[in-house]
Design a protein around this motif. Structure first.
Motif, PDB file in Angstrom:
ATOM      1  N   GLY A   7     -51.853  35.894 -76.414  1.00  0.00           N
ATOM      2  CA  GLY A   7     -51.957  34.501 -76.841  1.00  0.00           C
ATOM      3  C   GLY A   7     -50.854  34.037 -77.755  1.00  0.00           C
ATOM      4  N   GLU A   8     -49.671  34.614 -77.632  1.00  0.00           N
ATOM      5  CA  GLU A   8     -48.580  34.246 -78.522  1.00  0.00           C
ATOM      6  C   GLU A   8     -47.617  33.297 -77.832  1.00  0.00           C
ATOM      7  OE1 GLU A   8     -46.699  37.536 -80.455  1.00  0.00           O
ATOM      8  OE2 GLU A   8     -48.584  38.621 -80.605  1.00  0.00           O
ATOM      9  N   LEU A   9     -47.052  32.430 -78.614  1.00  0.00           N
ATOM     10  CA  LEU A   9     -46.060  31.480 -78.132  1.00  0.00           C
ATOM     11  C   LEU A   9     -44.840  31.630 -79.021  1.00  0.00           C
ATOM     12  CD1 LEU A   9     -45.516  29.043 -76.201  1.00  0.00           C
ATOM     13  CD2 LEU A   9     -46.386  27.592 -78.035  1.00  0.00           C
ATOM     14  N   ALA A  10     -43.695  31.869 -78.418  1.00  0.00           N
ATOM     15  CA  ALA A  10     -42.478  32.098 -79.200  1.00  0.00           C
ATOM     16  C   ALA A  10     -41.600  30.855 -79.303  1.00  0.00           C
ATOM     17  CB  ALA A  10     -41.666  33.241 -78.591  1.00  0.00           C
ATOM     18  N   ARG A  11     -41.663  29.974 -78.288  1.00  0.00           N
ATOM     19  CA  ARG A  11     -40.870  28.751 -78.299  1.00  0.00           C
ATOM     20  C   ARG A  11     -41.380  27.827 -77.218  1.00  0.00           C
ATOM     21  NH1 ARG A  11     -38.448  32.689 -76.807  1.00  0.00           N
ATOM     22  NH2 ARG A  11     -37.166  32.969 -78.648  1.00  0.00           N
ATOM     23  N   ILE A  12     -40.986  26.564 -77.320  1.00  0.00           N
ATOM     24  CA  ILE A  12     -41.312  25.562 -76.311  1.00  0.00           C
ATOM     25  C   ILE A  12     -39.992  25.003 -75.806  1.00  0.00           C
ATOM     26  CG2 ILE A  12     -42.377  23.310 -75.889  1.00  0.00           C
ATOM     27  CD1 ILE A  12     -44.306  24.000 -78.250  1.00  0.00           C
ATOM     28  N   VAL A  13     -39.797  25.039 -74.493  1.00  0.00           N
ATOM     29  CA  VAL A  13     -38.603  24.450 -73.893  1.00  0.00           C
ATOM     30  C   VAL A  13     -39.055  23.216 -73.126  1.00  0.00           C
ATOM     31  CG1 VAL A  13     -36.662  24.780 -72.320  1.00  0.00           C
ATOM     32  CG2 VAL A  13     -37.495  26.708 -73.687  1.00  0.00           C
ATOM     33  N   LEU A  14     -38.517  22.065 -73.517  1.00  0.00           N
ATOM     34  CA  LEU A  14     -38.852  20.802 -72.864  1.00  0.00           C
ATOM     35  C   LEU A  14     -37.754  20.445 -71.871  1.00  0.00           C
ATOM     36  CD1 LEU A  14     -40.062  18.872 -76.037  1.00  0.00           C
ATOM     37  CD2 LEU A  14     -41.476  19.936 -74.263  1.00  0.00           C
ATOM     38  N   THR A  15     -38.134  20.208 -70.618  1.00  0.00           N
ATOM     39  CA  THR A  15     -37.140  19.903 -69.596  1.00  0.00           C
ATOM     40  C   THR A  15     -36.666  18.461 -69.650  1.00  0.00           C
ATOM     41  OG1 THR A  15     -38.865  19.401 -67.966  1.00  0.00           O
ATOM     42  CG2 THR A  15     -38.002  21.677 -68.021  1.00  0.00           C
ATOM     43  N   HIS A  16     -37.464  17.576 -70.248  1.00  0.00           N
ATOM     44  CA  HIS A  16     -37.076  16.173 -70.416  1.00  0.00           C
ATOM     45  C   HIS A  16     -38.107  15.483 -71.303  1.00  0.00           C
ATOM     46  CE1 HIS A  16     -39.835  16.117 -67.018  1.00  0.00           C
ATOM     47  NE2 HIS A  16     -39.968  14.814 -67.140  1.00  0.00           N
ATOM     48  N   TRP A  17     -37.849  14.223 -71.638  1.00  0.00           N
ATOM     49  CA  TRP A  17     -38.638  13.540 -72.658  1.00  0.00           C
ATOM     50  C   TRP A  17     -39.928  12.892 -72.174  1.00  0.00           C
ATOM     51  CZ3 TRP A  17     -39.901   8.464 -72.070  1.00  0.00           C
ATOM     52  CH2 TRP A  17     -39.109   7.687 -71.224  1.00  0.00           C
ATOM     53  N   HIS A  18     -40.215  12.809 -70.897  1.00  0.00           N
ATOM     54  CA  HIS A  18     -41.389  12.077 -70.428  1.00  0.00           C
ATOM     55  C   HIS A  18     -42.678  12.579 -71.072  1.00  0.00           C
ATOM     56  CE1 HIS A  18     -39.244  10.605 -66.557  1.00  0.00           C
ATOM     57  NE2 HIS A  18     -38.996   9.829 -67.582  1.00  0.00           N
ATOM     58  N   GLU A  19     -43.605  11.635 -71.284  1.00  0.00           N
ATOM     59  CA  GLU A  19     -44.848  11.901 -72.001  1.00  0.00           C
ATOM     60  C   GLU A  19     -45.652  13.049 -71.413  1.00  0.00           C
ATOM     61  OE1 GLU A  19     -43.863   8.941 -70.774  1.00  0.00           O
ATOM     62  OE2 GLU A  19     -43.827   7.526 -72.449  1.00  0.00           O
ATOM     63  N   ASP A  20     -45.645  13.183 -70.096  1.00  0.00           N
ATOM     64  CA  ASP A  20     -46.449  14.248 -69.484  1.00  0.00           C
ATOM     65  C   ASP A  20     -45.842  15.625 -69.739  1.00  0.00           C
ATOM     66  OD1 ASP A  20     -44.365  13.418 -67.694  1.00  0.00           O
ATOM     67  OD2 ASP A  20     -45.393  14.348 -66.009  1.00  0.00           O
ATOM     68  N   HIS A  21     -44.641  15.680 -70.296  1.00  0.00           N
ATOM     69  CA  HIS A  21     -44.017  16.959 -70.633  1.00  0.00           C
ATOM     70  C   HIS A  21     -43.934  17.180 -72.137  1.00  0.00           C
ATOM     71  CE1 HIS A  21     -42.675  18.227 -66.589  1.00  0.00           C
ATOM     72  NE2 HIS A  21     -42.937  16.956 -66.356  1.00  0.00           N
ATOM     73  N   THR A  22     -43.890  16.111 -72.912  1.00  0.00           N
ATOM     74  CA  THR A  22     -43.718  16.261 -74.366  1.00  0.00           C
ATOM     75  C   THR A  22     -44.951  15.893 -75.178  1.00  0.00           C
ATOM     76  OG1 THR A  22     -42.844  14.004 -74.604  1.00  0.00           O
ATOM     77  CG2 THR A  22     -41.248  15.762 -74.185  1.00  0.00           C
ATOM     78  N   GLY A  23     -45.960  15.314 -74.542  1.00  0.00           N
ATOM     79  CA  GLY A  23     -47.111  14.768 -75.266  1.00  0.00           C
ATOM     80  C   GLY A  23     -47.785  15.708 -76.243  1.00  0.00           C
ATOM     81  N   GLY A  24     -47.936  16.969 -75.888  1.00  0.00           N
ATOM     82  CA  GLY A  24     -48.606  17.918 -76.771  1.00  0.00           C
ATOM     83  C   GLY A  24     -47.673  18.875 -77.478  1.00  0.00           C
ATOM     84  N   ALA A  25     -46.365  18.667 -77.347  1.00  0.00           N
ATOM     85  CA  ALA A  25     -45.403  19.641 -77.875  1.00  0.00           C
ATOM     86  C   ALA A  25     -45.480  19.790 -79.390  1.00  0.00           C
ATOM     87  CB  ALA A  25     -43.983  19.281 -77.446  1.00  0.00           C
ATOM     88  N   ALA A  26     -45.535  18.687 -80.124  1.00  0.00           N
ATOM     89  CA  ALA A  26     -45.565  18.773 -81.584  1.00  0.00           C
ATOM     90  C   ALA A  26     -46.818  19.510 -82.059  1.00  0.00           C
ATOM     91  CB  ALA A  26     -45.490  17.386 -82.205  1.00  0.00           C
ATOM     92  N   ARG A  27     -47.946  19.148 -81.477  1.00  0.00           N
ATOM     93  CA  ARG A  27     -49.207  19.790 -81.868  1.00  0.00           C
ATOM     94  C   ARG A  27     -49.200  21.273 -81.502  1.00  0.00           C
ATOM     95  NH1 ARG A  27     -54.295  18.428 -78.824  1.00  0.00           N
ATOM     96  NH2 ARG A  27     -55.454  20.286 -79.335  1.00  0.00           N
ATOM     97  N   LEU A  28     -48.712  21.595 -80.328  1.00  0.00           N
ATOM     98  CA  LEU A  28     -48.664  22.981 -79.884  1.00  0.00           C
ATOM     99  C   LEU A  28     -47.721  23.803 -80.767  1.00  0.00           C
ATOM    100  CD1 LEU A  28     -49.840  24.792 -77.656  1.00  0.00           C
ATOM    101  CD2 LEU A  28     -47.863  24.189 -76.254  1.00  0.00           C
ATOM    102  N   ALA A  29     -46.561  23.249 -81.078  1.00  0.00           N
ATOM    103  CA  ALA A  29     -45.611  23.960 -81.944  1.00  0.00           C
ATOM    104  C   ALA A  29     -46.228  24.234 -83.310  1.00  0.00           C
ATOM    105  CB  ALA A  29     -44.318  23.159 -82.086  1.00  0.00           C
ATOM    106  N   ALA A  30     -46.898  23.245 -83.882  1.00  0.00           N
ATOM    107  CA  ALA A  30     -47.536  23.427 -85.193  1.00  0.00           C
ATOM    108  C   ALA A  30     -48.667  24.446 -85.113  1.00  0.00           C
ATOM    109  CB  ALA A  30     -48.061  22.090 -85.704  1.00  0.00           C
ATOM    110  N   ARG A  31     -49.446  24.381 -84.047  1.00  0.00           N
ATOM    111  CA  ARG A  31     -50.577  25.297 -83.890  1.00  0.00           C
ATOM    112  C   ARG A  31     -50.126  26.748 -83.849  1.00  0.00           C
ATOM    113  NH1 ARG A  31     -55.104  25.071 -79.107  1.00  0.00           N
ATOM    114  NH2 ARG A  31     -56.330  26.815 -79.868  1.00  0.00           N
ATOM    115  N   TYR A  32     -48.946  26.998 -83.319  1.00  0.00           N
ATOM    116  CA  TYR A  32     -48.442  28.362 -83.213  1.00  0.00           C
ATOM    117  C   TYR A  32     -47.375  28.653 -84.268  1.00  0.00           C
ATOM    118  CZ  TYR A  32     -51.334  29.102 -79.206  1.00  0.00           C
ATOM    119  OH  TYR A  32     -52.432  29.250 -78.395  1.00  0.00           O
ATOM    120  N   GLY A  33     -47.602  28.146 -85.448  1.00  0.00           N
ATOM    121  CA  GLY A  33     -46.787  28.513 -86.598  1.00  0.00           C
ATOM    122  C   GLY A  33     -45.409  27.892 -86.651  1.00  0.00           C
ATOM    123  N   GLY A  34     -45.259  26.737 -86.060  1.00  0.00           N
ATOM    124  CA  GLY A  34     -43.967  26.069 -86.121  1.00  0.00           C
ATOM    125  C   GLY A  34     -42.931  26.691 -85.220  1.00  0.00           C
ATOM    126  N   VAL A  35     -43.353  27.152 -84.039  1.00  0.00           N
ATOM    127  CA  VAL A  35     -42.387  27.741 -83.112  1.00  0.00           C
ATOM    128  C   VAL A  35     -41.305  26.715 -82.791  1.00  0.00           C
ATOM    129  CG1 VAL A  35     -44.066  29.338 -82.112  1.00  0.00           C
ATOM    130  CG2 VAL A  35     -43.669  27.128 -81.015  1.00  0.00           C
TER     131      VAL A  35
END
Length: 182
Positions: A7-35
């Motif tokens: 259940g570990e996440l080391a990083r998030i790679v976003l392929t582009h800015w559209h909402e369906d790809h970035t919508g949860g990125a900030a929350r997910l990054a914070a949830r996993y310790g600021g990855v």
């Protein structure tokens, strides 16, 4: 993520800015310790909420598709910790290469992992029913050129932003899609 072993996440790679790809990125990054969040340098200001991304230029056949898709709320701003450009190699998973694929958005990117010969196309390509040029592009000519570039990589396997993955000879499907697109 909870169902993934470890259940570990080391990083998030976003392929582009559209909402369906970035919508949860900030929350997910914070949830996993600021990855760290990785995105193309051109997309970073839009993802951070500092700029507005260009809208798509819809082809006639895309209008009913767009009308049938529920509008998403704007994605909340998300920090971008690592800005990349075409040709960069990321320091994980055997060194995936960043492939600039503008056209869907100005800074769309794909990742090619050379070891498993796996291509992550983002929305530059879709595989819903069949492999095709992605829809809702800002610049169709650039999107078609990007599809040809991805087809030329000769990847064995491909994963798409929308649609089922291709396992084995993805290159043939990508070449066919590129030929159809023009």
């Amino acid at each position: 993520m909870e169902s993934v072993p470890g259940g570990e996440l080391a990083r998030i790679v976003l392929t582009h800015w559209h909402e369906d790809h970035t919508g949860g990125a900030a929350r997910l990054a914070a949830r996993y310790g600021g990855v760290p969040v990785v995105a193309h340098r051109v997309e970073a200001p839009v993802i951070r909420g500092e700029a507005v991304g260009a809208p798509p230029v819809l082809e006639e056949f895309e209008r009913p598709i767009r009308a049938s898709v529920p509008a998403l709320p704007p994605a909340p701003p998300c920090p971008v910790d690592v800005e990349v450009v075409d040709g960069d190699v990321l320091p994980f998973g055997g060194g995936p290469g960043v492939v600039g694929v503008p056209g869907h958005t100005d800074g769309s990117l794909a990742l090619h992992l050379p070891g498993p010969d796996l291509l992550f196309t983002g929305d530059a390509v879709a595989n819903v029913g069949r492999t095709t040029l992605g829809v809702f592009n800002t610049d169709r000519a650039r999107a078609v050129a990007s599809l040809h570039r991805l087809a030329g990589l000769g990847a064995a396997h491909a994963v798409f932003g929308h649609g089922a993955p291709l396992v084995g000879d993805a290159a043939a499907a990508l070449r066919a899609a590129a030929a159809e697109a023009g």
